[in-house]
Scaffold this active site. Structure first.
Site, PDB file in Angstrom:
ATOM      1  N   LYS A   1       0.844  -1.212   0.000  1.00 22.25           N
ATOM      2  CA  LYS A   1       0.000   0.000   0.000  1.00 22.25           C
ATOM      3  C   LYS A   1       0.879   1.263   0.000  1.00 22.25           C
ATOM      4  O   LYS A   1       0.667   2.166  -0.783  1.00 22.25           O
ATOM      5  CB  LYS A   1      -0.933   0.020   1.216  1.00 22.25           C
ATOM      6  CG  LYS A   1      -1.882  -1.160   1.287  1.00 22.25           C
ATOM      7  CD  LYS A   1      -2.839  -1.049   2.462  1.00 22.25           C
ATOM      8  CE  LYS A   1      -2.167  -1.085   3.821  1.00 22.25           C
ATOM      9  NZ  LYS A   1      -1.444  -2.353   4.119  1.00 22.25           N
TER      10      LYS A   1
ATOM     11  N   ARG B   1      11.557  -6.098   4.954  1.00 28.86           N
ATOM     12  CA  ARG B   1      11.321  -4.658   4.772  1.00 28.86           C
ATOM     13  C   ARG B   1      12.287  -3.823   5.626  1.00 28.86           C
ATOM     14  O   ARG B   1      12.538  -4.121   6.787  1.00 28.86           O
ATOM     15  CB  ARG B   1       9.897  -4.293   5.174  1.00 28.86           C
ATOM     16  CG  ARG B   1       9.723  -2.771   5.191  1.00 28.86           C
ATOM     17  CD  ARG B   1       8.319  -2.321   5.195  1.00 28.86           C
ATOM     18  NE  ARG B   1       7.569  -2.797   6.345  1.00 28.86           N
ATOM     19  CZ  ARG B   1       6.273  -2.569   6.490  1.00 28.86           C
ATOM     20  NH1 ARG B   1       5.613  -1.906   5.570  1.00 28.86           N
ATOM     21  NH2 ARG B   1       5.642  -3.027   7.547  1.00 28.86           N
TER      22      ARG B   1
ATOM     23  N   ARG C   1     -10.108   0.568   8.299  1.00 30.59           N
ATOM     24  CA  ARG C   1      -9.658  -0.797   8.596  1.00 30.59           C
ATOM     25  C   ARG C   1     -10.736  -1.626   9.275  1.00 30.59           C
ATOM     26  O   ARG C   1     -10.501  -2.796   9.586  1.00 30.59           O
ATOM     27  CB  ARG C   1      -8.473  -0.723   9.547  1.00 30.59           C
ATOM     28  CG  ARG C   1      -7.139  -0.853   8.873  1.00 30.59           C
ATOM     29  CD  ARG C   1      -6.110  -0.694   9.954  1.00 30.59           C
ATOM     30  NE  ARG C   1      -4.957  -1.478   9.718  1.00 30.59           N
ATOM     31  CZ  ARG C   1      -3.860  -1.001   9.144  1.00 30.59           C
ATOM     32  NH1 ARG C   1      -3.824   0.238   8.722  1.00 30.59           N
ATOM     33  NH2 ARG C   1      -2.818  -1.774   9.001  1.00 30.59           N
TER      34      ARG C   1
HETATM   35  P1  AP5 Z   1       0.268   0.576   8.798  1.00 37.17           P
HETATM   36  O1  AP5 Z   1       1.463   1.409   8.845  1.00 37.17           O
HETATM   37  O2  AP5 Z   1      -0.912   1.020   8.011  1.00 37.17           O
HETATM   38  O3  AP5 Z   1       0.740  -0.897   8.394  1.00 37.17           O
HETATM   39  P2  AP5 Z   1       0.084  -2.056   7.505  1.00 37.17           P
HETATM   40  O4  AP5 Z   1      -1.278  -1.841   6.990  1.00 37.17           O
HETATM   41  O5  AP5 Z   1       0.268  -3.246   8.363  1.00 37.17           O
HETATM   42  O6  AP5 Z   1       0.867  -1.998   6.221  1.00 37.17           O
HETATM   43  P3  AP5 Z   1       2.398  -1.949   6.044  1.00 37.17           P
HETATM   44  O7  AP5 Z   1       2.869  -0.535   6.167  1.00 37.17           O
HETATM   45  O8  AP5 Z   1       3.058  -2.962   6.912  1.00 37.17           O
HETATM   46  O9  AP5 Z   1       2.548  -2.495   4.548  1.00 37.17           O
HETATM   47  P4  AP5 Z   1       2.225  -1.850   3.155  1.00 37.17           P
HETATM   48  O10 AP5 Z   1       1.002  -2.484   2.587  1.00 37.17           O
HETATM   49  O11 AP5 Z   1       2.251  -0.344   3.204  1.00 37.17           O
HETATM   50  O12 AP5 Z   1       3.465  -2.401   2.327  1.00 37.17           O
HETATM   51  P5  AP5 Z   1       4.822  -1.691   1.871  1.00 37.17           P
HETATM   52  O13 AP5 Z   1       4.566  -0.805   0.708  1.00 37.17           O
HETATM   53  O14 AP5 Z   1       5.559  -1.120   3.039  1.00 37.17           O
HETATM   54  O15 AP5 Z   1      -0.304   0.317  10.284  1.00 37.17           O
HETATM   55  C1  AP5 Z   1       0.558  -0.026  11.351  1.00 37.17           C
HETATM   56  C2  AP5 Z   1      -0.265  -0.133  12.639  1.00 37.17           C
HETATM   57  O16 AP5 Z   1      -0.881   1.135  12.947  1.00 37.17           O
HETATM   58  C3  AP5 Z   1      -1.434  -1.128  12.591  1.00 37.17           C
HETATM   59  O17 AP5 Z   1      -1.025  -2.451  12.887  1.00 37.17           O
HETATM   60  C4  AP5 Z   1      -2.364  -0.543  13.675  1.00 37.17           C
HETATM   61  O18 AP5 Z   1      -1.915  -0.877  14.966  1.00 37.17           O
HETATM   62  C5  AP5 Z   1      -2.192   0.950  13.481  1.00 37.17           C
HETATM   63  N1  AP5 Z   1      -3.176   1.517  12.524  1.00 37.17           N
HETATM   64  C6  AP5 Z   1      -2.899   2.138  11.339  1.00 37.17           C
HETATM   65  N2  AP5 Z   1      -4.034   2.516  10.732  1.00 37.17           N
HETATM   66  C7  AP5 Z   1      -5.053   2.133  11.544  1.00 37.17           C
HETATM   67  C8  AP5 Z   1      -6.472   2.217  11.449  1.00 37.17           C
HETATM   68  N3  AP5 Z   1      -7.080   2.795  10.404  1.00 37.17           N
HETATM   69  N4  AP5 Z   1      -7.206   1.706  12.465  1.00 37.17           N
HETATM   70  C9  AP5 Z   1      -6.629   1.139  13.539  1.00 37.17           C
HETATM   71  N5  AP5 Z   1      -5.292   1.010  13.686  1.00 37.17           N
HETATM   72  C10 AP5 Z   1      -4.505   1.507  12.694  1.00 37.17           C
HETATM   73  O19 AP5 Z   1       5.616  -2.991   1.328  1.00 37.17           O
HETATM   74  C11 AP5 Z   1       6.060  -3.990   2.232  1.00 37.17           C
HETATM   75  C12 AP5 Z   1       7.447  -4.501   1.756  1.00 37.17           C
HETATM   76  O20 AP5 Z   1       7.296  -5.171   0.506  1.00 37.17           O
HETATM   77  C13 AP5 Z   1       8.472  -3.381   1.497  1.00 37.17           C
HETATM   78  O21 AP5 Z   1       9.741  -3.859   1.858  1.00 37.17           O
HETATM   79  C14 AP5 Z   1       8.380  -3.132  -0.020  1.00 37.17           C
HETATM   80  O22 AP5 Z   1       9.610  -2.650  -0.555  1.00 37.17           O
HETATM   81  C15 AP5 Z   1       8.052  -4.532  -0.549  1.00 37.17           C
HETATM   82  N6  AP5 Z   1       7.200  -4.519  -1.740  1.00 37.17           N
HETATM   83  C16 AP5 Z   1       6.151  -3.679  -2.005  1.00 37.17           C
HETATM   84  N7  AP5 Z   1       5.575  -3.997  -3.176  1.00 37.17           N
HETATM   85  C17 AP5 Z   1       6.264  -5.087  -3.660  1.00 37.17           C
HETATM   86  C18 AP5 Z   1       6.165  -5.890  -4.843  1.00 37.17           C
HETATM   87  N8  AP5 Z   1       5.190  -5.651  -5.784  1.00 37.17           N
HETATM   88  N9  AP5 Z   1       7.035  -6.936  -5.015  1.00 37.17           N
HETATM   89  C19 AP5 Z   1       7.990  -7.206  -4.084  1.00 37.17           C
HETATM   90  N10 AP5 Z   1       8.171  -6.463  -2.948  1.00 37.17           N
HETATM   91  C20 AP5 Z   1       7.312  -5.411  -2.738  1.00 37.17           C
END
Ligand code: AP5
Length: 217
Positions: A13, A127, A88
């Site tokens: 995302k 990551r 969420r």
């Molecule tokens: P948040 O920061 O929103 O984390 P998440 O949803 O768990 O998502 P991530 O940031 O872990 O992953 P992403 O989908 O952004 O992937 P990324 O691009 O980094 O939330 C964290 C916490 O905050 C929650 O657990 C909760 O406690 C709280 N929170 C936040 N919002 C909330 C809400 N609305 N309500 C309640 N609580 C809330 O990519 C991941 C990795 O994969 C990177 O290393 C990237 O380089 C790699 N990558 C990306 N795309 C690809 C691809 N196509 N191929 C290979 N590798 C790839």
């Protein structure tokens, strides 16, 4: 445009939101980034959110809805936004609808990245991100040129606390229990487009761009 980007932890995302911000000028609003800044700054919100985030649980709906209610109407998002990490829960989706109704401006599209849990666990374990500019890296799919150093600004690369294996497992469970139902909420309203997120960043990004040109198809 007013867009919601859904997907499990590690689906890409943040990566895709930054890409769409650069290509289409749709401003990213990441609730995870807002909460991490609040934790770093030690604000009341940060102190409240930290224990939930460390445990891989969701911060309570009323806290998140209060945050969005404060941030979304500010000038930065007047011309549109891409919500990354919000809503969420179905309760958050309803709250967002109420807020947008009051402003007389509905969502244009909801995009959902689909990807199997096994791939998510691998991505999150690899990551890293720059502690200075936030640029995302992956030791497997997008390694930095020099170990531990950001290509863009020379900052130090760090691992997020909630990317520990036991916390990742809990975050995935929470996603399936509480966030997946949000997809049906938006599908019922004809807004949802699902995209296979398990391919290259460019392939996924191309599909998201197409979906924004033809929302809901
Ligand atoms: P948040 O920061 O929103 O984390 P998440 O949803 O768990 O998502 P991530 O940031 O872990 O992953 P992403 O989908 O952004 O992937 P990324 O691009 O980094 O939330 C964290 C916490 O905050 C929650 O657990 C909760 O406690 C709280 N929170 C936040 N919002 C909330 C809400 N609305 N309500 C309640 N609580 C809330 O990519 C991941 C990795 O994969 C990177 O290393 C990237 O380089 C790699 N990558 C990306 N795309 C690809 C691809 N196509 N191929 C290979 N590798 C790839």
């Amino acid at each position: 445009m007013r867009v919601v980007l859904l997907g499990p932890p590690g689906a890409g995302k943040g990566t895709q939101a930054k890409r769409l911000e650069a290509s289409r000028g749709i401003r990213q609003l990441s609730t995870g980034d807002l909460l991490r800044s609040a934790v770093d700054e030690g604000t009341a919100l940060g102190r409240k959110a930290a224990s939930y985030m460390d445990a891989g649980r969701l911060v309570p709906d009323e806290v998140m809805l209060g945050l969005i209610r404060d941030v979304l109407p500010t000038g930065a998002y007047r011309d549109g936004f891409l919500l990354d990490g919000f809503p969420r829960t179905v309760e958050q989706a309803r709250g967002l609808d109420r807020l947008l109704d009051e402003a007389g401006a509905g969502l244009d599209a909801v995009l959902s990245l689909e990807i199997p849990d096994g791939e998510l666990i691998r991505r999150l374990g690899n990551r890293r991100s720059c502690e200075a500019c936030g640029e995302p890296y992956n030791l497997e799919s997008r390694p930095p040129q020099a170990d531990g150093v950001c290509d863009r600004c020379g900052g130090r690369l760090v691992q997020r606390d909630d990317d520990r294996p036991e916390t990742v497992q809990r975050r995935l469970e929470v996603y399936h229990e509480q966030t997946e139902p949000v997809k049906a909420y938006y599908a019922d309203r004809g807004l949802l487009t699902s995209v296979d997120g398990g391919r290259s960043v460019d392939a996924v990004g191309g599909d998201l761009e197409r979906a924004l040109r033809h929302p809901g198809e």
